[in-house]
Motif scaffolding. Structure first.
Motif, short mmCIF file in Angstrom:
data_model
loop_
_atom_site.label_atom_id
_atom_site.label_comp_id
_atom_site.label_asym_id
_atom_site.label_seq_id
_atom_site.Cartn_x
_atom_site.Cartn_y
_atom_site.Cartn_z
N ASP A 60 0.62 -1.28 0.46
CA ASP A 60 -0.32 0.23 -0.12
C ASP A 60 0.89 1.17 0.16
N GLU A 61 1.64 1.06 0.82
CA GLU A 61 2.59 2.34 1.49
C GLU A 61 3.58 2.77 -0.09
N ILE A 62 4.39 1.83 -0.57
CA ILE A 62 5.01 1.83 -1.72
C ILE A 62 4.00 2.60 -3.31
N TYR A 63 2.92 2.25 -3.48
CA TYR A 63 1.92 2.83 -4.53
C TYR A 63 1.41 4.11 -4.08
N ARG A 64 1.15 3.99 -2.83
CA ARG A 64 1.10 5.82 -2.25
C ARG A 64 2.01 6.45 -3.11
N ASN A 65 3.33 6.02 -1.83
CA ASN A 65 4.51 7.41 -1.69
C ASN A 65 6.26 6.17 -2.58
N LYS A 66 6.02 5.65 -3.18
CA LYS A 66 6.99 5.30 -4.25
C LYS A 66 8.26 4.58 -3.05
N PHE A 67 7.89 4.99 -1.76
CA PHE A 67 9.34 4.41 -0.95
C PHE A 67 8.27 4.00 0.51
N ALA A 68 8.72 2.95 1.07
CA ALA A 68 8.07 2.37 1.78
C ALA A 68 9.75 1.67 2.59
N PHE A 69 9.49 1.94 4.55
CA PHE A 69 10.26 1.01 4.80
C PHE A 69 9.56 0.76 6.05
N LYS A 70 9.84 -0.49 6.37
CA LYS A 70 9.75 -0.35 8.09
C LYS A 70 9.98 -1.66 9.06
N ASP A 71 10.48 -1.87 9.82
CA ASP A 71 11.14 -2.82 10.65
C ASP A 71 9.48 -3.62 11.66
N VAL A 72 10.13 -4.96 11.79
CA VAL A 72 9.59 -5.54 12.67
C VAL A 72 10.13 -7.13 13.08
N GLY A 73 10.07 -7.19 14.46
CA GLY A 73 10.44 -8.57 15.60
C GLY A 73 11.02 -8.39 16.42
N GLU A 74 12.20 -9.33 17.00
CA GLU A 74 12.86 -9.25 17.99
C GLU A 74 14.42 -9.54 18.04
N PRO A 75 15.54 -8.26 18.36
CA PRO A 75 16.71 -8.53 18.04
C PRO A 75 16.80 -9.97 18.65
N PRO A 76 17.97 -10.38 18.40
CA PRO A 76 18.50 -10.50 17.23
C PRO A 76 18.06 -10.63 15.97
N ASP A 77 17.43 -11.49 14.99
CA ASP A 77 16.86 -11.31 14.01
C ASP A 77 14.97 -10.26 13.98
N ARG A 78 15.78 -9.05 14.43
CA ARG A 78 14.26 -7.71 13.92
C ARG A 78 14.88 -7.55 12.40
N CYS A 94 5.44 1.43 -10.15
CA CYS A 94 6.22 1.07 -9.24
C CYS A 94 5.75 0.46 -8.17
N ALA A 95 4.37 0.18 -8.16
CA ALA A 95 3.50 -0.85 -7.24
C ALA A 95 3.62 -2.67 -8.00
N MET A 96 3.87 -2.24 -8.98
CA MET A 96 4.82 -3.47 -9.91
C MET A 96 5.92 -3.77 -9.73
N CYS A 97 6.57 -2.59 -10.02
CA CYS A 97 8.19 -3.66 -9.63
C CYS A 97 8.60 -3.28 -8.82
N PHE A 98 7.56 -3.52 -7.13
CA PHE A 98 7.70 -4.37 -6.43
C PHE A 98 7.25 -5.10 -5.89
N THR A 99 5.87 -5.16 -6.79
CA THR A 99 5.68 -6.65 -6.55
C THR A 99 6.52 -7.74 -6.83
N GLN A 100 7.25 -7.81 -7.88
CA GLN A 100 8.26 -8.10 -8.64
C GLN A 100 9.49 -8.37 -7.48
N ILE A 101 10.22 -7.04 -7.70
CA ILE A 101 11.63 -7.05 -6.70
C ILE A 101 11.60 -8.24 -5.50
#
Ligand SMILES: *[C@@H]1O[C@H](CO)[C@@H](O)[C@H](O)[C@H]1NC(C)=O
Ligand SMILES: *[C@@H]1O[C@H](CO)[C@@H](O)[C@H](O)[C@H]1NC(C)=O
Ligand SMILES: *[C@@H]1O[C@H](CO)[C@@H](O)[C@H](O)[C@H]1NC(C)=O
Ligand SMILES: *[C@@H]1O[C@H](CO)[C@@H](O)[C@H](O)[C@H]1NC(C)=O
Ligand SMILES: *[C@@H]1O[C@H](CO)[C@@H](O)[C@H](O)[C@H]1NC(C)=O
Length: 466
Positions: A60-78, A94-101
């Motif tokens: 969703d985010e990439i479709y809107r902004n062509k840019f996104a970042f996020k982090d999830v989980g607990e270290p050391p495997d966050r 952009c959304a198509m490119c992201f879907t593939q990459i």
């Protein structure tokens, strides 16, 4: 989870969410390179889970902004993920490119991460916060085997590279241009990841330009750095009809707003709005001279803008330990500015134009209403009289109590919960009528919505039925 099932899953989301004509666009999904880390995660099954969680969010985010970042989980495997498209792609491309990459990262696992470069987009995953990395040991370049030894071509490439280095850092990290020398053209594109500020972008691109220059006389070169991507070619490859101008909505999507200086002060927001019916007059004035007002507002809001990098540092990269709460519209973090001021930062997920204006108004109101004598706590513990300035000769403490309560109603987190101006005027006039209880203002805790549900029905406010 195999790359295949991820791909199918993503395609389904993609097709239903945007229903676009797949045969029409050019998302430049040409594969440039993939690099995988050498160290392994401790628990790879968690890692896969985190990854699909993050990419779901990013669709969703990439479709809107062509840019996104996020982090999830607990270290050391966050897991930390960042993805971005070149600015000249349309949102659909952009959304198509992201879907593939995004399907290519899981094949790096159980490595702690990796990077994939396409001509149209980029993705990176790691188990640490790499967001502000500009250069890394894996940075590399790709020079084509085909060469053009004409002097004019070298001159044109040199020119296009130095122009991009000048332009991109000041134009939100992106430049797409071409230069011609005696009829021979060179085309170039440079893109920094949007999380980097101007200086970091500049650092990244100057290294990238140096690498690209060493590719001459190749007709085609790509530089793959941790913080940026750069390409030149003897043929045009960009979609020039999109590049360059940035919409207001995009700019605002990346800016994080300071919603108030000092946590407690924030709760005072609307008292200043409601007291004296100022805001009612303001609204009328607004209609009469909207343009002037907008200009003034624009100027005022400027003072509340901070560079992304400043906020990133202040909140230790929006770390969990700095998170104060999460509401329906975003997350709130505690931060400390370099000068020692404590701040509360709300990370909003917004994009549509009409909301940008709303947010500006809200920031304006918040910015002007920081009354140090107030908190929500006084209202809760029925000690509102304590916030009254003792030097004022107040005859009717009950009225003050009432005004404070109305103020709190106006500052509930969701605009939907707040009374309309007409309702506010009614509340201020009908002294005998009982007011609904306000829910907690933003930034106290996550129970806000529960409080609201238990106490106040917007469509039938208990005190206002006629
Ligand atoms: C998609 O694009 C193709 C090729 O341009 C066109 O023939 C087709 O009608 C389009 N389909 C839709 C649903 O727009
Ligand atoms: C180029 O950009 C224009 C304008 O956004 C868009 O309509 C068009 O489809 C794009 N073309 C390609 C090949 O991506
Ligand atoms: C990975 O974590 C999950 C959930 O935390 C746990 O059920 C599983 O046993 C762990 N696997 C390994 C190999 O440690
Ligand atoms: C995955 O996303 C959901 C919804 O966004 C969230 O509630 C959940 O905690 C996430 N899972 C993990 C493992 O972080
Ligand atoms: C990343 O993973 C490696 C290997 O499991 C581990 O040694 C390292 O501490 C992790 N990094 C972080 C920041 O947790």
């Amino acid at each position: 989870m195999a790359a295949h099932s991820l791909l199918i899953f993503s395609l389904v989301i993609y097709a239903t969410a945007f229903s676009i004509n797949l045969s029409h666009a050019d998302p430049r999904t040409d594969y440039v390179m993939r690099m995988c880390g050498k160290v392994h995660v401790q628990n790879v099954s968690n890692y896969f889970k985190y990854y699909s969680n993050i990419t779901d969010y990013m669709q969703d985010e990439i479709y809107r902004n062509k840019f996104a970042f996020k982090d999830v989980g607990e270290p050391p495997d966050r897991l930390y993920v960042l993805a971005q498209c070149m600015d000249d792609l349309t949102n659909e491309e952009c959304a198509m490119c992201f879907t593939q990459i995004s399907t290519l990262i899981p094949s790096c696992f159980p490595s702690t991460g990796g990077r994939v470069y396409f001509d149209g987009c980029f993705i990176r995953a790691e188990n640490y916060s790499f967001y502000r990395e500009v250069l890394g040991p894996e940075d590399t370049k790709r020079c084509s085997g085909i060469v053009n030894k004409r002097q004019e071509f070298s001159v044109a490439v040199d020119e296009v590279l130095s122009q991009m280095l000048l332009k991109a850092p000041s134009f939100r990290g992106f430049a797409s241009m071409h230069e011609t020398s005696n009829g021979i053209s060179a085309y170039g594109m440079a893109s920094c990841w949007k999380i980097l500020d101007r200086d970091l972008c500049s650092n990244c691109l100057s290294e990238a330009v140096a690498s690209a220059l060493s590719c001459i006389p190749s007709t085609e070169a790509r530089v793959l750095n941790a913080g940026c991507f750069l390409r030149y070619s003897d043929t045009s490859f960009a979609n020039d009809s999109n590049g360059g101008d940035y919409s207001e909505e995009e700019v605002f999507s990346y800016v994080t707003y300071i919603m108030g200086v000092g946590l407690i002060c924030v709760f005072a927001i609307g008292i200043g709005v409601c007291v004296g019916k100022l805001s009612y007059r303001r609204k009328i004035r607004l209609k009469q001279s909207k343009e002037t007002e907008d200009l003034v507002l624009e100027e005022r809001v400027q003072y509340m803008q901070f560079k992304y990098a400043t906020l990133d540092t202040a909140t230790q990269s929006f770390s969990d330990s700095n998170r104060l709460g999460r509401g329906g519209f975003g997350e709130v973090f505690k931060g400390t500015l370099p000068d020692g001021r404590e701040i509360a930062i709300k990370r909003l997920y917004i994009s549509r134009k009409f909301r940008v204006q709303e947010i500006r108004y809200e920031m304006d109101i918040i910015g002007r209403a920081q009354h140090k004598n107030l908190a929500w706590k006084h209202f809760q513990s029925s000690t509102v009289q304590e916030i009254i300035d003792k030097s004022m000769a107040i005859e009717d403490a009950e009225e003050i109590q009432r005004v404070v309560q109305i103020g709190l109603l106006c500052t509930q987190e969701s605009p939907n919960l707040r009374p309309t101006m007409t309702e506010v005027v009614q509340m201020l006039r009908k002294e005998g009528v009982e007011l609904p209880s306000p829910s907690k203002p933003p930034f106290t805790d996550e129970l806000m919505e529960l409080n609201y549900l238990g106490s106040f029905d917007r469509h039938h406010p208990s005190g206002l039925s006629t």
